[in-house]
Design an enzyme around this catalytic site. Structure first.
Site, PDB file in Angstrom:
ATOM      1  N   ARG A  46     -10.697  16.676   6.168  1.00 17.59           N
ATOM      2  CA  ARG A  46     -11.455  17.027   4.950  1.00 17.59           C
ATOM      3  C   ARG A  46     -12.858  17.489   5.307  1.00 17.59           C
ATOM      4  O   ARG A  46     -13.488  16.938   6.209  1.00 17.59           O
ATOM      5  CB  ARG A  46     -11.553  15.825   4.006  1.00 17.59           C
ATOM      6  CG  ARG A  46     -10.221  15.416   3.432  1.00 17.59           C
ATOM      7  CD  ARG A  46     -10.370  14.182   2.539  1.00 17.59           C
ATOM      8  NE  ARG A  46      -9.234  13.305   2.742  1.00 17.59           N
ATOM      9  CZ  ARG A  46      -9.272  11.982   2.696  1.00 17.59           C
ATOM     10  NH1 ARG A  46     -10.403  11.359   2.445  1.00 17.59           N
ATOM     11  NH2 ARG A  46      -8.192  11.271   2.899  1.00 17.59           N
TER      12      ARG A  46
ATOM     13  N   ASN B  59       0.874  -1.173   0.000  1.00 17.75           N
ATOM     14  CA  ASN B  59       0.000   0.000   0.000  1.00 17.75           C
ATOM     15  C   ASN B  59       0.911   1.224   0.000  1.00 17.75           C
ATOM     16  O   ASN B  59       1.392   1.654   1.037  1.00 17.75           O
ATOM     17  CB  ASN B  59      -0.888  -0.042   1.245  1.00 17.75           C
ATOM     18  CG  ASN B  59      -1.847   1.116   1.307  1.00 17.75           C
ATOM     19  OD1 ASN B  59      -1.766   2.051   0.507  1.00 17.75           O
ATOM     20  ND2 ASN B  59      -2.763   1.066   2.263  1.00 17.75           N
TER      21      ASN B  59
ATOM     22  N   GLY C  96      -9.884   9.391   7.261  1.00 21.61           N
ATOM     23  CA  GLY C  96     -10.811   9.590   6.147  1.00 21.61           C
ATOM     24  C   GLY C  96     -12.087   8.840   6.512  1.00 21.61           C
ATOM     25  O   GLY C  96     -12.020   7.867   7.255  1.00 21.61           O
TER      26      GLY C  96
ATOM     27  N   GLU D 247      -8.271  -4.324   5.348  1.00 21.45           N
ATOM     28  CA  GLU D 247      -8.090  -4.088   3.915  1.00 21.45           C
ATOM     29  C   GLU D 247      -6.976  -4.961   3.341  1.00 21.45           C
ATOM     30  O   GLU D 247      -7.074  -5.424   2.207  1.00 21.45           O
ATOM     31  CB  GLU D 247      -7.795  -2.599   3.671  1.00 21.45           C
ATOM     32  CG  GLU D 247      -9.031  -1.752   3.910  1.00 21.45           C
ATOM     33  CD  GLU D 247      -8.741  -0.255   4.003  1.00 21.45           C
ATOM     34  OE1 GLU D 247      -8.324   0.189   5.088  1.00 21.45           O
ATOM     35  OE2 GLU D 247      -8.932   0.449   3.011  1.00 21.45           O
TER      36      GLU D 247
ATOM     37  N   LEU E  87     -15.308   4.888   9.424  1.00 16.09           N
ATOM     38  CA  LEU E  87     -14.980   6.143  10.111  1.00 16.09           C
ATOM     39  C   LEU E  87     -13.545   6.105  10.619  1.00 16.09           C
ATOM     40  O   LEU E  87     -13.279   5.657  11.736  1.00 16.09           O
ATOM     41  CB  LEU E  87     -15.952   6.369  11.287  1.00 16.09           C
ATOM     42  CG  LEU E  87     -17.452   6.238  10.965  1.00 16.09           C
ATOM     43  CD1 LEU E  87     -18.282   6.422  12.229  1.00 16.09           C
ATOM     44  CD2 LEU E  87     -17.861   7.241   9.897  1.00 16.09           C
TER      45      LEU E  87
ATOM     46  N   ARG F 173      -2.476  -2.128  -3.557  1.00 14.71           N
ATOM     47  CA  ARG F 173      -3.648  -1.261  -3.422  1.00 14.71           C
ATOM     48  C   ARG F 173      -3.462  -0.102  -4.396  1.00 14.71           C
ATOM     49  O   ARG F 173      -2.452   0.597  -4.351  1.00 14.71           O
ATOM     50  CB  ARG F 173      -3.734  -0.716  -1.992  1.00 14.71           C
ATOM     51  CG  ARG F 173      -4.845   0.299  -1.863  1.00 14.71           C
ATOM     52  CD  ARG F 173      -4.823   0.964  -0.506  1.00 14.71           C
ATOM     53  NE  ARG F 173      -5.921   1.888  -0.399  1.00 14.71           N
ATOM     54  CZ  ARG F 173      -5.807   3.121   0.088  1.00 14.71           C
ATOM     55  NH1 ARG F 173      -4.641   3.570   0.498  1.00 14.71           N
ATOM     56  NH2 ARG F 173      -6.850   3.893   0.163  1.00 14.71           N
TER      57      ARG F 173
ATOM     58  N   ARG G  93     -10.005  11.132  19.359  1.00 16.24           N
ATOM     59  CA  ARG G  93      -9.852  10.955  20.815  1.00 16.24           C
ATOM     60  C   ARG G  93      -9.660  12.313  21.495  1.00 16.24           C
ATOM     61  O   ARG G  93     -10.224  12.583  22.545  1.00 16.24           O
ATOM     62  CB  ARG G  93      -8.651  10.052  21.127  1.00 16.24           C
ATOM     63  CG  ARG G  93      -8.937   8.596  20.875  1.00 16.24           C
ATOM     64  CD  ARG G  93      -7.671   7.804  20.827  1.00 16.24           C
ATOM     65  NE  ARG G  93      -6.890   8.162  19.636  1.00 16.24           N
ATOM     66  CZ  ARG G  93      -5.975   7.384  19.083  1.00 16.24           C
ATOM     67  NH1 ARG G  93      -5.702   6.220  19.615  1.00 16.24           N
ATOM     68  NH2 ARG G  93      -5.335   7.760  18.001  1.00 16.24           N
TER      69      ARG G  93
ATOM     70  N   HIS H 243     -12.322   3.722  -0.464  1.00 17.26           N
ATOM     71  CA  HIS H 243     -12.374   2.766   0.655  1.00 17.26           C
ATOM     72  C   HIS H 243     -13.123   1.503   0.254  1.00 17.26           C
ATOM     73  O   HIS H 243     -13.658   0.791   1.109  1.00 17.26           O
ATOM     74  CB  HIS H 243     -13.135   3.357   1.882  1.00 17.26           C
ATOM     75  CG  HIS H 243     -12.442   4.476   2.588  1.00 17.26           C
ATOM     76  ND1 HIS H 243     -13.139   5.492   3.196  1.00 17.26           N
ATOM     77  CD2 HIS H 243     -11.142   4.717   2.809  1.00 17.26           C
ATOM     78  CE1 HIS H 243     -12.281   6.346   3.754  1.00 17.26           C
ATOM     79  NE2 HIS H 243     -11.060   5.887   3.529  1.00 17.26           N
TER      80      HIS H 243
ATOM     81  N   ASN I 100     -13.604   1.805  17.531  1.00 18.20           N
ATOM     82  CA  ASN I 100     -13.132   2.047  18.899  1.00 18.20           C
ATOM     83  C   ASN I 100     -13.970   2.981  19.749  1.00 18.20           C
ATOM     84  O   ASN I 100     -13.848   2.973  20.969  1.00 18.20           O
ATOM     85  CB  ASN I 100     -11.702   2.604  18.857  1.00 18.20           C
ATOM     86  CG  ASN I 100     -10.726   1.600  18.289  1.00 18.20           C
ATOM     87  OD1 ASN I 100     -10.646   0.483  18.792  1.00 18.20           O
ATOM     88  ND2 ASN I 100     -10.036   1.964  17.227  1.00 18.20           N
TER      89      ASN I 100
HETATM   90  P1  AMP Z   1      -7.880   5.113  10.804  1.00 17.27           P
HETATM   91  O1  AMP Z   1      -7.750   6.132   9.706  1.00 17.27           O
HETATM   92  O2  AMP Z   1      -8.869   4.031  10.514  1.00 17.27           O
HETATM   93  O3  AMP Z   1      -6.556   4.588  11.291  1.00 17.27           O
HETATM   94  O4  AMP Z   1      -8.505   5.897  12.060  1.00 17.27           O
HETATM   95  C1  AMP Z   1      -7.843   6.965  12.666  1.00 17.27           C
HETATM   96  C2  AMP Z   1      -8.793   7.693  13.581  1.00 17.27           C
HETATM   97  O5  AMP Z   1      -9.316   6.775  14.568  1.00 17.27           O
HETATM   98  C3  AMP Z   1      -8.153   8.841  14.368  1.00 17.27           C
HETATM   99  O6  AMP Z   1      -8.945  10.004  14.230  1.00 17.27           O
HETATM  100  C4  AMP Z   1      -8.183   8.339  15.798  1.00 17.27           C
HETATM  101  O7  AMP Z   1      -8.367   9.382  16.682  1.00 17.27           O
HETATM  102  C5  AMP Z   1      -9.405   7.470  15.786  1.00 17.27           C
HETATM  103  N1  AMP Z   1      -9.449   6.578  16.951  1.00 17.27           N
HETATM  104  C6  AMP Z   1      -8.644   5.552  17.251  1.00 17.27           C
HETATM  105  N2  AMP Z   1      -8.982   5.025  18.458  1.00 17.27           N
HETATM  106  C7  AMP Z   1     -10.031   5.759  18.919  1.00 17.27           C
HETATM  107  C8  AMP Z   1     -10.835   5.731  20.115  1.00 17.27           C
HETATM  108  N3  AMP Z   1     -10.637   4.850  21.073  1.00 17.27           N
HETATM  109  N4  AMP Z   1     -11.819   6.646  20.223  1.00 17.27           N
HETATM  110  C9  AMP Z   1     -12.040   7.550  19.257  1.00 17.27           C
HETATM  111  N5  AMP Z   1     -11.328   7.630  18.136  1.00 17.27           N
HETATM  112  C10 AMP Z   1     -10.320   6.743  17.957  1.00 17.27           C
END
Ligand code: AMP
Length: 404
Positions: free
Chosen positions: A247, A10, A218, A390, A215, A97, A290, A186, A340
């Site tokens: 974005r 990727n 992106g 993925e 979520l 990818r 977070r 995605h 999460n």
């Molecule tokens: P990804 O692009 O799928 O890796 O997701 C990244 C996003 O997931 C970031 O904005 C992180 O803040 C969010 N994230 C990861 N763990 C948590 C959590 N426990 N609570 C809220 N957001 C989270």
């Protein structure tokens, strides 16, 4: 010995993520990441998960890595040090990818010179992503010319959207001339999660309608009818749709004219504003969910606004896609935030009982790496949390193609 391993690559604009999987049992043999390619402070993190190297855990190498070609050579050397190199006869294929497949690529595709030329021709549609994907393919082919290389496109799963959904309501000749339409992204994640959700419900994919909410930093939503994507929130590029980390998602296109005419901003400045400085970051100064949640809990007004805006957009799409699908069997949450954050799931579904959506708050609060149902027993629509994978999906599609 049957070759059953697949290396998944990727390649991003300044990074390469990789995983080596064994498709005999879908296990991971090694994972890694090269970051900050082209800078003095590049870093390769390699983690063998099997063999003698595994006991040593992660190996981190720091120092300049000039370009993607050098990065892939370094990855290849790390894999070779664990006896997992690209020269291994057990390697069946490399799965790449590729972000944009245009209207041409609707399935995983075996790469030859003609396919590579087509992917190169799509660079104007994905100037940030496809060039790195092309380099990844070129270098992998150079390292193992005899090995099948497969392109798995982020857009492919959405290619089934009906024409009236994919078309923007603009002058048709102009749209055709410049290949302007909704492509969606995605796709590998949406495909994987829709299928896993059907499995979780104990039903055939053809019998299940799912709204998938990917979520992460992106973010995108899709409406999947019997395993077939019928609508998705990202468009010509990954900018449209939900509020994301950096974005904007949906906005009136006239915002762009206004910023150019009244704000005197250049197209590149507006591009950067909407893609890199908007979304949660633009609204409150943080793009990590977070941190936004922590600040909102402490009463920070801009973080609360960002969170409310994020949730409002999500609800709008859940409602819209309920109407698009007619009957919804499940809403599935995935990616960093979706997997999460029990609070985001709770806020997104609050007040949607009329749509048949209700959470089991206790089940929703449990953290787990497993796919699971978190809806209330009485709810008409299931709510699923499905960790996306993925890399496994790319490896599966690649392996299926090469073993035909
Ligand atoms: P990804 O692009 O799928 O890796 O997701 C990244 C996003 O997931 C970031 O904005 C992180 O803040 C969010 N994230 C990861 N763990 C948590 C959590 N426990 N609570 C809220 N957001 C989270």
């Amino acid at each position: 010995m049957t070759a059953s391993r697949v290396l998944v690559l990727n390649s991003g604009s300044s990074s390469v993520k990789y995983q080596l999987l064994d498709m005999a049992d879908s296990s991971r043999l090694a994972v890694g990441l090269v970051e900050r390619i082209g800078e003095e402070t590049s870093r390769l993190t390699h983690e063998p998960l099997t063999g003698p190297g595994a006991a040593g855990g992660k190996r981190v190498t720091e120092g300049p890595i000039a370009d993607h070609a050098a990065a892939l050579r370094a990855v290849s050397a790390e894999l070779a040090a664990d006896g997992l190199g690209l020269d291994s006869p057990e390697l069946a294929a490399v799965g790449h990818r590729v972000v944009h497949g245009g209207t041409k690529f609707t399935h995983p595709t075996l790469i030859d010179d003609a396919v590579l030329a087509e992917i190169r021709a799509l660079i104007p549609l994905a100037p940030l992503h496809n060039p790195a994907n092309v380099t990844g393919i070129e270098v992998a082919r150079e390292l193992r010319p005899d090995l099948p290389q497969v392109a798995v496109f982020d857009t492919a799963f959405h290619s089934t959207m009906p024409e009236h959904v994919a078309r923007y309501a603009i002058d048709a000749a102009t749209a055709d001339k410049y290949s302007i339409r909704r492509y969606g992204f995605h796709g590998t994640s949406h495909a994987y999660v829709a299928r896993a959700t059907a499995r979780l419900l104990g039903k055939a994919e053809e019998d299940v309608n799912v709204i998938v909410l990917h979520l992460g930093n992106g973010a995108s939503a899709s409406a999947v009818h019997g395993g077939v994507c019928v609508e998705t929130s990202m468009g010509l590029t990954p900018l449209e749709g939900l509020v994301m980390g950096t974005r904007s998602g949906d906005l009136d296109p006239a915002v762009v004219f206004h910023l150019a005419r009244v704000g005197g901003m250049s197209i590149d400045e507006i591009d950067s504003l909407l893609n890199k400085k908007s979304g949660l970051l633009g609204l409150c100064g943080d793009n990590d969910m977070r941190e936004v949640q922590r600040r909102a809990e402490e009463g920070d007004a801009s973080a609360r606004l960002a969170l409310a805006s994020y949730i409002h957009r999500l609800k709008k799409y859940i409602g819209a896609y309920s109407a698009v699908l007619g009957r919804v069997d499940a809403v599935a949450f995935t990616a960093g935030v979706g997997e999460n954050s029990s609070q985001i799931r709770e806020m997104a579904l609050a007040g949607l009982a009329e749509l048949g959506l209700a959470l089991d708050l206790e089940a929703n609060s449990v953290r787990s790496p497993e796919p699971r149902l978190v809806s209330a027993e009485y709810a008409r629509v299931a709510v699923a949390v499905v960790p996306t994978d993925e890399e496994l999906e790319i490896a599966s599609q690649t392996y299926a193609l090469v073993t035909g």
